[in-house]
Design an enzyme around this catalytic site. Sequence first.
Site, mmCIF file in Angstrom:
data_model
loop_
_atom_site.group_PDB
_atom_site.id
_atom_site.type_symbol
_atom_site.label_atom_id
_atom_site.label_comp_id
_atom_site.label_asym_id
_atom_site.label_seq_id
_atom_site.Cartn_x
_atom_site.Cartn_y
_atom_site.Cartn_z
ATOM 1 N N ARG A 199 89.427 -86.282 36.121
ATOM 2 C CA ARG A 199 89.752 -84.961 35.583
ATOM 3 C C ARG A 199 88.559 -84.022 35.745
ATOM 4 N NH1 ARG A 199 94.407 -82.771 34.398
ATOM 5 N NH2 ARG A 199 95.013 -84.724 33.357
ATOM 6 N N ARG A 234 93.775 -89.359 46.401
ATOM 7 C CA ARG A 234 92.777 -89.221 45.334
ATOM 8 C C ARG A 234 92.579 -90.489 44.525
ATOM 9 N NH1 ARG A 234 95.010 -85.871 40.305
ATOM 10 N NH2 ARG A 234 97.024 -86.844 39.986
ATOM 11 N N HIS A 267 92.119 -78.910 44.461
ATOM 12 C CA HIS A 267 92.537 -78.615 43.089
ATOM 13 C C HIS A 267 91.311 -78.334 42.208
ATOM 14 C CE1 HIS A 267 94.475 -79.150 39.217
ATOM 15 N NE2 HIS A 267 95.601 -79.651 39.728
ATOM 16 N N ASP A 306 100.166 -71.685 34.492
ATOM 17 C CA ASP A 306 100.467 -72.616 35.583
ATOM 18 C C ASP A 306 101.265 -71.826 36.623
ATOM 19 O OD1 ASP A 306 100.858 -74.762 37.216
ATOM 20 O OD2 ASP A 306 101.698 -76.073 35.690
ATOM 21 N N GLU A 315 93.067 -73.019 42.907
ATOM 22 C CA GLU A 315 93.278 -74.039 43.921
ATOM 23 C C GLU A 315 93.696 -73.430 45.259
ATOM 24 O OE1 GLU A 315 96.030 -76.914 42.228
ATOM 25 O OE2 GLU A 315 95.485 -76.195 40.220
#
Length: 280
Positions: free
Chosen positions: A64, A92, A159, A202, A258
């Site tokens: 994170r 990832r 990201h 978002d 991003e």
Amino acid sequence: MTVSTFVQESRRGELATLIIDNALGRAEIALFGAHVLSFTPHHDNRQRLWLSPHADLSGKKPIRGGVPLCWPWFSNDHGREQGELPSHGFLRSQIWSLTDTEQKDETTTVTLTPDHTRSDGFDYSADVTLTVTVGRELEVALTTTNTGKEAFTFNAALHTYFNVDNIAETRLEGLTGKYKDKVSNWAEVETPSPYTFSRETDRIHLDKAEQTTLCMNAHQTLIRHYGHDSIVVWNPWGSAASISDMDAFGYKHMLCVETAITQGAVLQPLDSRTLKQIVA
């Protein structure tokens, strides 16, 4: 161990990392996920990236903060039921290898490659490389090459979690037009001006802006975007309390901006596409 004059092997928690430190800047990259954990240019010694103090550094789940890589799909846009495949793809969560280092003038570049690029949900032949260049700026470039005999479609994102002093006093500049608002059931909404933050955010901006700027009271962070079809802006706000690897008030000090491909890029055999973000 020293890989080169400016690149050293190290560890962060359970993770093997590379520390790049030259005359202009310092960065740390975890080989797990080819994940850039930090970047500080020496001219102002200001950390540009945000890493959750509760980030899982065991190598058992994605990290994170920093710069997570999303490939070959973004979020859960993989054509299966949600949860059937890993969110943001499978690059990832695997160990990458350092395949090259290069020193040019005062910048240092490392190249990393994943263990594999074919997995459940993506049955095509592709090469993927990540190059990270550290100097006064941080350049992160994810290149996908179709090595097979048929075209495929993919999505991807850098990201990036940016470090901000106070999200309530942060402004984002450089975006115009409409965005798709996930929080409002994917409604199309006009980009606000000024672009400030006071609640969960978002958003997928289909504006292909080449430059955005995070403006804070005392300083700015400049972000340049290449090879993208969209820019995603995310801050969980109060929802951070339900995220296990994030402090309930961590949202106050981060904003994801991003560089992304969310609309599906078609790659013909032997063709390549590079998604790149430069942070200053």
